[in-house]
Design a protein around this motif. Structure first.
Motif, mmCIF file in Angstrom:
data_model
loop_
_atom_site.group_PDB
_atom_site.id
_atom_site.type_symbol
_atom_site.label_atom_id
_atom_site.label_comp_id
_atom_site.label_asym_id
_atom_site.label_seq_id
_atom_site.Cartn_x
_atom_site.Cartn_y
_atom_site.Cartn_z
ATOM 1 N N GLN A 91 59.693 -2.890 23.714
ATOM 2 C CA GLN A 91 59.973 -4.303 23.949
ATOM 3 C C GLN A 91 60.327 -4.602 25.412
ATOM 4 O O GLN A 91 59.833 -5.592 25.966
ATOM 5 N N PRO A 92 61.159 -3.788 26.092
ATOM 6 C CA PRO A 92 61.465 -4.109 27.489
ATOM 7 C C PRO A 92 60.237 -4.057 28.399
ATOM 8 O O PRO A 92 60.118 -4.849 29.340
ATOM 9 N N LEU A 93 59.300 -3.140 28.125
ATOM 10 C CA LEU A 93 58.125 -3.012 28.990
ATOM 11 C C LEU A 93 57.225 -4.223 28.932
ATOM 12 O O LEU A 93 56.554 -4.555 29.911
ATOM 13 N N THR A 94 57.176 -4.868 27.786
ATOM 14 C CA THR A 94 56.250 -5.985 27.594
ATOM 15 C C THR A 94 56.945 -7.343 27.634
ATOM 16 O O THR A 94 56.312 -8.365 27.384
ATOM 17 N N ASP A 95 58.234 -7.349 27.962
ATOM 18 C CA ASP A 95 58.952 -8.609 28.106
ATOM 19 C C ASP A 95 58.373 -9.387 29.298
ATOM 20 O O ASP A 95 58.075 -8.799 30.344
ATOM 21 N N PRO A 96 58.190 -10.708 29.168
ATOM 22 C CA PRO A 96 57.623 -11.494 30.280
ATOM 23 C C PRO A 96 58.405 -11.389 31.581
ATOM 24 O O PRO A 96 57.839 -11.569 32.666
ATOM 25 N N LYS A 97 59.710 -11.080 31.503
ATOM 26 C CA LYS A 97 60.532 -10.998 32.703
ATOM 27 C C LYS A 97 60.556 -9.598 33.319
ATOM 28 O O LYS A 97 61.166 -9.392 34.370
ATOM 29 N N ALA A 98 59.921 -8.641 32.672
ATOM 30 C CA ALA A 98 59.967 -7.264 33.148
ATOM 31 C C ALA A 98 59.122 -7.082 34.401
ATOM 32 O O ALA A 98 58.059 -7.688 34.555
ATOM 33 N N VAL A 99 59.596 -6.238 35.310
ATOM 34 C CA VAL A 99 58.841 -5.810 36.488
ATOM 35 C C VAL A 99 58.661 -4.298 36.389
ATOM 36 O O VAL A 99 59.642 -3.547 36.344
ATOM 37 N N VAL A 100 57.411 -3.837 36.313
ATOM 38 C CA VAL A 100 57.112 -2.407 36.253
ATOM 39 C C VAL A 100 56.430 -2.005 37.558
ATOM 40 O O VAL A 100 55.593 -2.737 38.093
ATOM 41 N N TYR A 101 56.784 -0.822 38.069
ATOM 42 C CA TYR A 101 56.312 -0.432 39.399
ATOM 43 C C TYR A 101 56.487 1.069 39.604
ATOM 44 O O TYR A 101 57.029 1.772 38.742
ATOM 45 N N ASP A 102 56.039 1.543 40.749
ATOM 46 C CA ASP A 102 56.210 2.939 41.181
ATOM 47 C C ASP A 102 55.638 3.932 40.167
ATOM 48 O O ASP A 102 56.317 4.861 39.736
ATOM 49 N N LEU A 103 54.385 3.736 39.796
ATOM 50 C CA LEU A 103 53.698 4.651 38.883
ATOM 51 C C LEU A 103 53.419 5.970 39.599
ATOM 52 O O LEU A 103 52.894 5.981 40.712
ATOM 53 N N GLN A 104 53.792 7.089 38.944
ATOM 54 C CA GLN A 104 53.576 8.403 39.530
ATOM 55 C C GLN A 104 53.071 9.363 38.458
ATOM 56 O O GLN A 104 53.528 9.318 37.314
ATOM 57 N N SER A 105 52.163 10.234 38.835
ATOM 58 C CA SER A 105 51.715 11.326 37.966
ATOM 59 C C SER A 105 52.240 12.625 38.555
ATOM 60 O O SER A 105 51.919 12.983 39.695
ATOM 61 N N VAL A 106 53.075 13.329 37.800
ATOM 62 C CA VAL A 106 53.736 14.537 38.294
ATOM 63 C C VAL A 106 53.728 15.602 37.206
ATOM 64 O O VAL A 106 53.303 15.355 36.070
ATOM 65 N N THR A 107 54.222 16.754 37.556
ATOM 66 C CA THR A 107 54.433 17.820 36.573
ATOM 67 C C THR A 107 55.915 17.887 36.263
ATOM 68 O O THR A 107 56.738 18.061 37.167
ATOM 69 N N GLY A 108 56.266 17.692 35.008
ATOM 70 C CA GLY A 108 57.666 17.715 34.607
ATOM 71 C C GLY A 108 57.883 18.674 33.464
ATOM 72 O O GLY A 108 56.949 19.308 32.959
ATOM 73 N N THR A 109 59.129 18.780 33.037
ATOM 74 C CA THR A 109 59.474 19.663 31.935
ATOM 75 C C THR A 109 59.337 18.919 30.614
ATOM 76 O O THR A 109 59.907 17.850 30.437
ATOM 77 N N SER A 110 58.584 19.496 29.696
ATOM 78 C CA SER A 110 58.410 18.871 28.393
ATOM 79 C C SER A 110 59.695 18.982 27.588
ATOM 80 O O SER A 110 60.253 20.078 27.438
ATOM 81 N N PRO A 111 60.221 17.857 27.042
ATOM 82 C CA PRO A 111 61.418 17.939 26.191
ATOM 83 C C PRO A 111 61.143 18.658 24.882
ATOM 84 O O PRO A 111 62.073 19.110 24.211
ATOM 85 N N GLN A 112 59.881 18.790 24.511
ATOM 86 C CA GLN A 112 59.532 19.465 23.257
ATOM 87 C C GLN A 112 59.600 20.978 23.407
ATOM 88 O O GLN A 112 60.155 21.678 22.566
ATOM 89 N N THR A 113 59.008 21.486 24.511
ATOM 90 C CA THR A 113 58.866 22.936 24.667
ATOM 91 C C THR A 113 59.685 23.522 25.800
ATOM 92 O O THR A 113 59.888 24.739 25.850
ATOM 93 N N GLY A 114 60.137 22.680 26.745
ATOM 94 C CA GLY A 114 60.829 23.188 27.915
ATOM 95 C C GLY A 114 59.892 23.712 28.980
ATOM 96 O O GLY A 114 60.341 24.198 30.026
ATOM 97 N N LEU A 115 58.579 23.621 28.738
ATOM 98 C CA LEU A 115 57.589 24.118 29.675
ATOM 99 C C LEU A 115 57.114 23.002 30.599
ATOM 100 O O LEU A 115 57.257 21.818 30.289
ATOM 101 N N LEU A 116 56.544 23.389 31.731
ATOM 102 C CA LEU A 116 55.990 22.407 32.651
ATOM 103 C C LEU A 116 54.816 21.703 31.995
ATOM 104 O O LEU A 116 54.001 22.327 31.297
ATOM 105 N N HIS A 117 54.725 20.392 32.249
ATOM 106 C CA HIS A 117 53.778 19.575 31.503
ATOM 107 C C HIS A 117 53.439 18.346 32.346
ATOM 108 O O HIS A 117 54.315 17.796 33.021
ATOM 109 N N PRO A 118 52.180 17.880 32.354
ATOM 110 C CA PRO A 118 51.862 16.669 33.128
ATOM 111 C C PRO A 118 52.494 15.428 32.505
ATOM 112 O O PRO A 118 52.326 15.165 31.309
#
Length: 287
Positions: A164-191
């Motif tokens: 709901q916050p992402l699609t609210d008319p007043k929301a501002v979304v910005y700074d899109l980044q693609s990185v390698t992070g740690t997966s909360p599921q496995t603890g392994l590095l993951h895109p």
């Protein structure tokens, strides 16, 4: 004994928590000094970035299994959770959430500390906020700060899961980044894909999505709570199809400054056609 989970819900239960062994030095003050909100490192623009908005559209498509019209349905929501809250060790708890986006939200925590049972509830109905410990209203809180924390936590730890916050008319979304992070599921590095979100009268949020499935993995934000700037992290785990095929987390965790404070299993998601306003008005407290 260990005590980490100091939040809006605990303000009314501090006296009892201390009585069963929590550290007196960490008691919440009866009146938190009013201070300026924390100066976050993220400076939000005034308009959304087109690439970030395009990613939100992808996320909505994944969440709704290709039926974005379903997103309007989850403006009315209920959730039943069972898990633990870290207060004096890991204390068993049950949580019931009721909400109408964007300005009505209610939470009831039924928990146990040693041999004591507590019922701590709070309601936010537009501009009105009330917190109760059992059948008595809590007065020994900084009401403005506590209400802000309650709304921020509801946004970051319930409404984000429903987008709901992402699609609210007043929301501002910005700074899109693609990185390698740690997966909360496995603890392994993951895109993963990161995006920042600004919304009026809320803290700034950083969201982490799985780059392959576009499911929401993590929400991070900083807010002043009990006079201290606290960075919070909500993690969504084990996404599965829920009502109407919506892809929803079935397990969640909350950390404050890196320390685990809550762990939940979502036993039920519900999206009724409507929820009456009376559910966001507290019962008459005992004197």
């Amino acid at each position: 004994m260990e005590r980490r989970a100091c939040g809006w819900w605990l303000a009314g239960a501090v006296a009892l928590a201390v009585a069963v062994g929590c550290e007196p030095a960490k008691e919440l003050p009866t009146e938190v000094p009013k201070q300026a909100p924390p100066a976050d490192v993220w400076a939000a623009p005034t308009e959304s970035d087109p690439t970030a908005k395009a990613h939100v559209e992808k996320v909505v498509k994944a969440f709704t299994a290709g039926k974005p019209d379903l997103l309007a349905k989850v403006k009315y929501s209920r959730a039943a959770l069972k898990g633990t809250m870290v207060i004096s060790g890991e204390n068993p708890a049950v949580r019931a959430i009721t909400g109408v986006w964007p300005d009505r939200y209610a939470v009831a925590n039924d928990l146990q500390i040693a041999d004591q049972k507590l019922l701590v509830r709070a309601w936010s109905n537009r501009t009105r906020f009330t917190a109760m410990n059992g059948d008595r209203e809590q007065e020994n809180i900084n009401r403005s700060e506590t209400a802000s924390v309650f709304v921020a936590d509801g946004t970051g730890q319930h409404w984000m899961a429903l987008l709901q916050p992402l699609t609210d008319p007043k929301a501002v979304v910005y700074d899109l980044q693609s990185v390698t992070g740690t997966s909360p599921q496995t603890g392994l590095l993951h895109p993963v894909t990161l995006v920042k979100l600004a919304l009026p009268d809320r803290p700034l949020f950083q969201l982490t999505f799985d780059s392959k499935t576009d499911t929401l993995l993590r929400v991070e934000y900083m807010i002043r709570e009990s006079g201290v700037d606290r960075r919070k992290q909500w993690t969504a785990l084990e996404h599965k199809p829920g009502p109407d095929g919506l892809i929803l987390p079935t397990k969640t965790e909350v950390r404050h400054d890196g320390q685990l404070v809550e762990r939940w299993t979502v036993e039920k998601w519900e999206f009724p056609a409507t929820i009456p306003d009376t559910e966001f008005d507290p019962p008459t407290p005992k004197q």
